[in-house]
Each structure stands twice: as structure tokens, then as C-alpha cells.
Design a protein around this motif. Sequence first.
Motif, PDB file in Angstrom:
ATOM      1  N   HIS A  12       0.815  -1.211   0.070  1.00  0.00           N
ATOM      2  CA  HIS A  12       0.160   0.051  -0.061  1.00  0.00           C
ATOM      3  C   HIS A  12       0.832   1.276   0.018  1.00  0.00           C
ATOM      4  CE1 HIS A  12      -2.936  -3.085   1.297  1.00  0.00           C
ATOM      5  NE2 HIS A  12      -3.851  -2.093   0.899  1.00  0.00           N
ATOM      6  N   HIS A  13       0.539   1.937  -0.922  1.00  0.00           N
ATOM      7  CA  HIS A  13       1.264   3.481  -0.856  1.00  0.00           C
ATOM      8  C   HIS A  13       0.451   4.375  -0.209  1.00  0.00           C
ATOM      9  CE1 HIS A  13       3.398   6.346  -3.652  1.00  0.00           C
ATOM     10  NE2 HIS A  13       3.441   7.020  -2.493  1.00  0.00           N
ATOM     11  N   ASP A  14       0.793   5.189   0.685  1.00  0.00           N
ATOM     12  CA  ASP A  14       0.006   6.006   1.307  1.00  0.00           C
ATOM     13  C   ASP A  14       0.745   7.389   0.611  1.00  0.00           C
ATOM     14  OD1 ASP A  14      -1.078   8.455   2.653  1.00  0.00           O
ATOM     15  OD2 ASP A  14      -0.633   7.321   4.901  1.00  0.00           O
ATOM     16  N   TRP A  15      -0.002   8.065  -0.178  1.00  0.00           N
ATOM     17  CA  TRP A  15       0.557   9.264  -1.058  1.00  0.00           C
ATOM     18  C   TRP A  15       0.652  10.520  -0.188  1.00  0.00           C
ATOM     19  CZ3 TRP A  15       1.680   9.167  -6.147  1.00  0.00           C
ATOM     20  CH2 TRP A  15       1.309   7.970  -6.883  1.00  0.00           C
ATOM     21  N   HIS A  25     -11.015  12.458  -8.389  1.00  0.00           N
ATOM     22  CA  HIS A  25      -9.731  12.317  -7.434  1.00  0.00           C
ATOM     23  C   HIS A  25     -10.206  11.585  -6.034  1.00  0.00           C
ATOM     24  CE1 HIS A  25     -12.087  15.940  -5.744  1.00  0.00           C
ATOM     25  NE2 HIS A  25     -11.283  15.551  -4.508  1.00  0.00           N
ATOM     26  N   VAL A  26      -8.912  11.172  -5.487  1.00  0.00           N
ATOM     27  CA  VAL A  26      -9.293  10.568  -4.331  1.00  0.00           C
ATOM     28  C   VAL A  26      -8.757  11.664  -3.045  1.00  0.00           C
ATOM     29  CG1 VAL A  26      -8.517   8.692  -2.700  1.00  0.00           C
ATOM     30  CG2 VAL A  26      -9.001   8.289  -5.173  1.00  0.00           C
ATOM     31  N   PRO A  27      -9.490  11.944  -2.157  1.00  0.00           N
ATOM     32  CA  PRO A  27      -9.279  12.658  -1.145  1.00  0.00           C
ATOM     33  C   PRO A  27      -7.682  12.503  -0.336  1.00  0.00           C
ATOM     34  CG  PRO A  27     -11.444  12.478  -0.997  1.00  0.00           C
ATOM     35  CD  PRO A  27     -11.006  11.532  -2.024  1.00  0.00           C
ATOM     36  N   HIS A  28      -7.824  11.731   0.230  1.00  0.00           N
ATOM     37  CA  HIS A  28      -6.458  11.323   0.974  1.00  0.00           C
ATOM     38  C   HIS A  28      -6.264   9.755   0.282  1.00  0.00           C
ATOM     39  CE1 HIS A  28      -3.789  10.527   4.882  1.00  0.00           C
ATOM     40  NE2 HIS A  28      -3.314  10.114   3.712  1.00  0.00           N
ATOM     41  N   ALA A  29      -5.289   9.832  -0.593  1.00  0.00           N
ATOM     42  CA  ALA A  29      -5.160   8.699  -1.456  1.00  0.00           C
ATOM     43  C   ALA A  29      -4.116   7.609  -0.793  1.00  0.00           C
ATOM     44  CB  ALA A  29      -4.537   8.906  -2.799  1.00  0.00           C
ATOM     45  N   ASP A 132      -2.213  16.207  -9.319  1.00  0.00           N
ATOM     46  CA  ASP A 132      -2.480  17.591  -8.298  1.00  0.00           C
ATOM     47  C   ASP A 132      -3.888  18.361  -8.664  1.00  0.00           C
ATOM     48  OD1 ASP A 132      -1.913  18.823 -10.960  1.00  0.00           O
ATOM     49  OD2 ASP A 132       0.239  18.783 -10.198  1.00  0.00           O
ATOM     50  N   ILE A 133      -4.639  17.808  -9.418  1.00  0.00           N
ATOM     51  CA  ILE A 133      -6.112  18.746  -9.580  1.00  0.00           C
ATOM     52  C   ILE A 133      -6.702  18.891  -8.329  1.00  0.00           C
ATOM     53  CG2 ILE A 133      -7.590  16.584  -9.950  1.00  0.00           C
ATOM     54  CD1 ILE A 133      -8.449  18.475 -12.586  1.00  0.00           C
ATOM     55  N   ALA A 134      -6.461  18.256  -7.313  1.00  0.00           N
ATOM     56  CA  ALA A 134      -7.401  18.434  -6.140  1.00  0.00           C
ATOM     57  C   ALA A 134      -6.426  19.173  -4.968  1.00  0.00           C
ATOM     58  CB  ALA A 134      -7.888  17.182  -5.574  1.00  0.00           C
ATOM     59  N   LEU A 135      -5.472  19.687  -5.133  1.00  0.00           N
ATOM     60  CA  LEU A 135      -4.551  20.281  -4.368  1.00  0.00           C
ATOM     61  C   LEU A 135      -4.894  21.602  -4.279  1.00  0.00           C
ATOM     62  CD1 LEU A 135      -0.954  18.789  -4.821  1.00  0.00           C
ATOM     63  CD2 LEU A 135      -2.891  17.848  -3.493  1.00  0.00           C
ATOM     64  N   ASP A 357      -5.029  -1.666  10.743  1.00  0.00           N
ATOM     65  CA  ASP A 357      -6.253  -1.038  10.642  1.00  0.00           C
ATOM     66  C   ASP A 357      -6.027   0.472  10.102  1.00  0.00           C
ATOM     67  OD1 ASP A 357      -8.067  -2.899  11.683  1.00  0.00           O
ATOM     68  OD2 ASP A 357      -7.486  -1.917  13.930  1.00  0.00           O
ATOM     69  N   GLY A 358      -7.043   0.923   9.483  1.00  0.00           N
ATOM     70  CA  GLY A 358      -6.910   2.367   8.967  1.00  0.00           C
ATOM     71  C   GLY A 358      -6.442   2.566   7.590  1.00  0.00           C
ATOM     72  N   TRP A 359      -6.543   1.501   6.672  1.00  0.00           N
ATOM     73  CA  TRP A 359      -6.156   2.012   5.340  1.00  0.00           C
ATOM     74  C   TRP A 359      -7.538   2.340   4.725  1.00  0.00           C
ATOM     75  CZ3 TRP A 359      -1.495   2.317   3.799  1.00  0.00           C
ATOM     76  CH2 TRP A 359      -0.618   1.543   4.413  1.00  0.00           C
ATOM     77  N   ARG A 360      -7.431   3.578   3.880  1.00  0.00           N
ATOM     78  CA  ARG A 360      -8.677   3.956   3.335  1.00  0.00           C
ATOM     79  C   ARG A 360      -8.913   2.993   2.034  1.00  0.00           C
ATOM     80  NH1 ARG A 360      -5.783   7.641   5.836  1.00  0.00           N
ATOM     81  NH2 ARG A 360      -6.612   9.427   7.172  1.00  0.00           N
ATOM     82  N   ASP A 361     -10.055   3.680   1.325  1.00  0.00           N
ATOM     83  CA  ASP A 361     -10.453   2.927  -0.029  1.00  0.00           C
ATOM     84  C   ASP A 361      -9.346   3.079  -0.820  1.00  0.00           C
ATOM     85  OD1 ASP A 361     -11.673   1.929  -1.988  1.00  0.00           O
ATOM     86  OD2 ASP A 361     -13.314   3.263  -1.880  1.00  0.00           O
ATOM     87  N   PRO A 362      -8.853   1.966  -1.250  1.00  0.00           N
ATOM     88  CA  PRO A 362      -7.547   2.092  -2.214  1.00  0.00           C
ATOM     89  C   PRO A 362      -7.993   2.322  -3.999  1.00  0.00           C
ATOM     90  CG  PRO A 362      -8.008  -0.192  -1.863  1.00  0.00           C
ATOM     91  CD  PRO A 362      -8.967   0.666  -1.002  1.00  0.00           C
ATOM     92  N   ALA A 363      -9.334   2.683  -3.935  1.00  0.00           N
ATOM     93  CA  ALA A 363      -9.761   2.891  -5.300  1.00  0.00           C
ATOM     94  C   ALA A 363      -9.174   4.209  -5.881  1.00  0.00           C
ATOM     95  CB  ALA A 363     -11.287   3.168  -5.535  1.00  0.00           C
TER      96      ALA A 363
END
Length: 383
Positions: A12-15, A25-29, A132-135, A357-363
Motif C-alpha cells: 500500500h502506498h500512502d500518498w 480524485h481521491v481525497p487522501h489517497a 494534483d488537480i485536487a491540491l 487498521d486504518g487503510w482508506r479505500d484504495p480505489a
Amino acid sequence: MKITGYRTLTAHHDWGRAIGDANGHVPHAITTVPLVIVETDEGVEGVGIGSHADLDRLFPAIVGQDPRSVSYLFDRMLAQVFKSSHAGATYGGVATFDAALWDIKAKLAGEPLWRLLGGGDRFVPAYASGLDIALTDDELARFYGAFAERGYVAGKLKGGLDIDADIRRLGIIRDVLAGNTTRPGLMLDANESWQVKQAVRYVCAIEEAHDLLWVEEPLRRWDGAGHARLSDGIRAAVATGENLTGVEQFRPLFDAGAPDIVQAGAIWGVTHILRLAHAAAARDLPISAVGYGANPAVAHAMAAVPNHLTTEVQDLRFAVGLAVDHEFADGGIVLSDEPGSGIRVDEAAIQDAAASDGWRDPAGPHMRPARAGLRLVLDGVER
């Protein structure tokens, strides 16, 4: 030496930020990173990153074979899925096995992959790309500032929905990178969100304020005639191809005189990008690898082809449990002398992280909006 088996892992890559483009976009990817480890009867293993698609259907083409026959095995995998076609997701499985086989071949030779492939320099020119479209504007400046500290001189903005916003945000990237050059390289990626005349009008408006190096994926990926028409109407180069699965899919674009810059998705593997680079070179076209982090082995290939322009780097970190012996410095990627592709996997760390625990939706943002290319006014608001 023979290939005996393979195993898969999902890291898992936490961006640490939102990622996305004109399609969403994904808010917190936090995204999944599929890994494949190919096993041999002599204990040497190869690591591939990219996809788990159709591995069981593809593996009979390579099991029992010598892993050093990489190009031959690439073609055997394509032949294995001849009737159903290798296009689309299946090509990702082919490519991930392919990357693992190149890793084995280089390890057996005791050479870094870039040198085995014939490269003479471990440095690979690269550019920053924030997805970066959502930054926010401040977040945008911080992201490109981290790359500027490492000598980067070019950056690519995700946009295509709001001309005024894109002009402003390209200015932010330009100002951040200006400490390293008087003429920062600016690119704009629209992710197939325009029609031809929309693209001409949009890019011409941008070019009144900025000197764009290229506009990326302005039209649908298969539209060779449209890309050629667009290229004739703007100053910027037209770049596309990252989503085409197989060199043969580039034929209609080449026949139409498009694109100006040939792009290859890193996820499609080492053999693919080598073959595509030479097809492009025969037409005096540069090649650019997209999404280095999705398959770092392609950076080795880019060090060995005659027409590499620059490679996209989207983050300075990798997934948990994944270590890549490359350095981001001097405006590019500095490869190592470690035998193989320089990728090491901590399987225990990956398994521990996946169990926590704590992984967000990886979609990811992969759904094309119903109104893409059909917005009447491009000001960021659909009416």
C-alpha cells in the motif's frame, strides 16, 4: 535454470495527499501496489511491480522456461492469450512478469539492469508530476517545492476543466521551479477530457500566458487524426500513448502523423517500452515514460534507449515494504550499481501493513465522467 513458480503480494502506498485528474480524485489517497515475485529452481528471484491481472492464464507460457530468454518469453505470453487478446488489463500481467524476468536476468549477470540493457549513464532525466488537480494552491507549491530542492526543472499539471485556474496554477509551478532555471518546463495533462476544437481553444489560451512543453492526452487515446489536427493548431507538442497496450496500438497514431511525443505507461513493462522506443526512434520521435513509481524498472530501460526525453516521477516515496535503490537528485533519477532493477521487497512489512487498521479505500480516479468533452464553457463549473 528454470522458472518454477511465482507468488504475489499487495503493498500500500500512502500518498500523503489527494491525487487525481480531470476524471476525478481521491481525497487522501492510499493505493494498492501489486507485486509479483518469480521463482526459479536455482533460488534467484525476480521482482515485478504493476498488475496481478491474468497471471494464472499467462504463467503456463513461462513455467519451466529459462528466465534469461526475456524477449522470447514476452512473446510467448502474448501468444498464450492470443484468442482473448492481450490488450487492456491482461497486458499489465504480461508486463509485470516481464519486469521480474529482466530483474532475474540482470541479477544473474551481476549487473544493474541499465547496464545490461546497454546504457552508458545511470542518470535518467525526469520531471515532477503531482496528480494534483485536487491540491490547493499552497499544497501545489509545497509539492513542487520538494522536487525543486532536488534540482527538478519541469513539472506537469493535471487540468483541463478551468482555463483560468490552470493558467494560475501553471504560474505557481513555474515560480517554484524558477530557482533552478530561467525557463522551467511546463506541461498540462487533460486526461482525454476534450474534443479537438476545445483542445485548440484551451491550449491557445494557455499559451498566451505560458510556453507549454506539451499537452498530454488531450483527446481520446485512439484518435490519431485528431491529435495530428491539434498539433497543427498549437505551439506545444502533443503527447499521448500511456494507455495503449501493445506497440501495434500505436500504428494508427503513427500513420496519422501523431503524436509529437510518444508516451509509454510504466505499468506496461520493460520489453514494451524498449520496443516502443525503437519504433518511435525510427520516426525521429522522442519517448517519455509515464508513472515511474508504478514500475521503477522502466527507468533502466530509459537509460538505454537513444530517444528518451524525460520520465514522470509522481512521488519521492514508495509503498510500505518496498525499497528502490534509486535516488531523486539533479533533476532526475539516479540509478544504482546494484545487480538487477534495484527493487527490494520486505514481505513481512507488507503483510503487517496490510493487516493493520486504518487503510482508506484504495480505489483510484478511473471513471470517465458522462459529460467529458461535452462541457460548453470551460470555467470549472458544469451547468
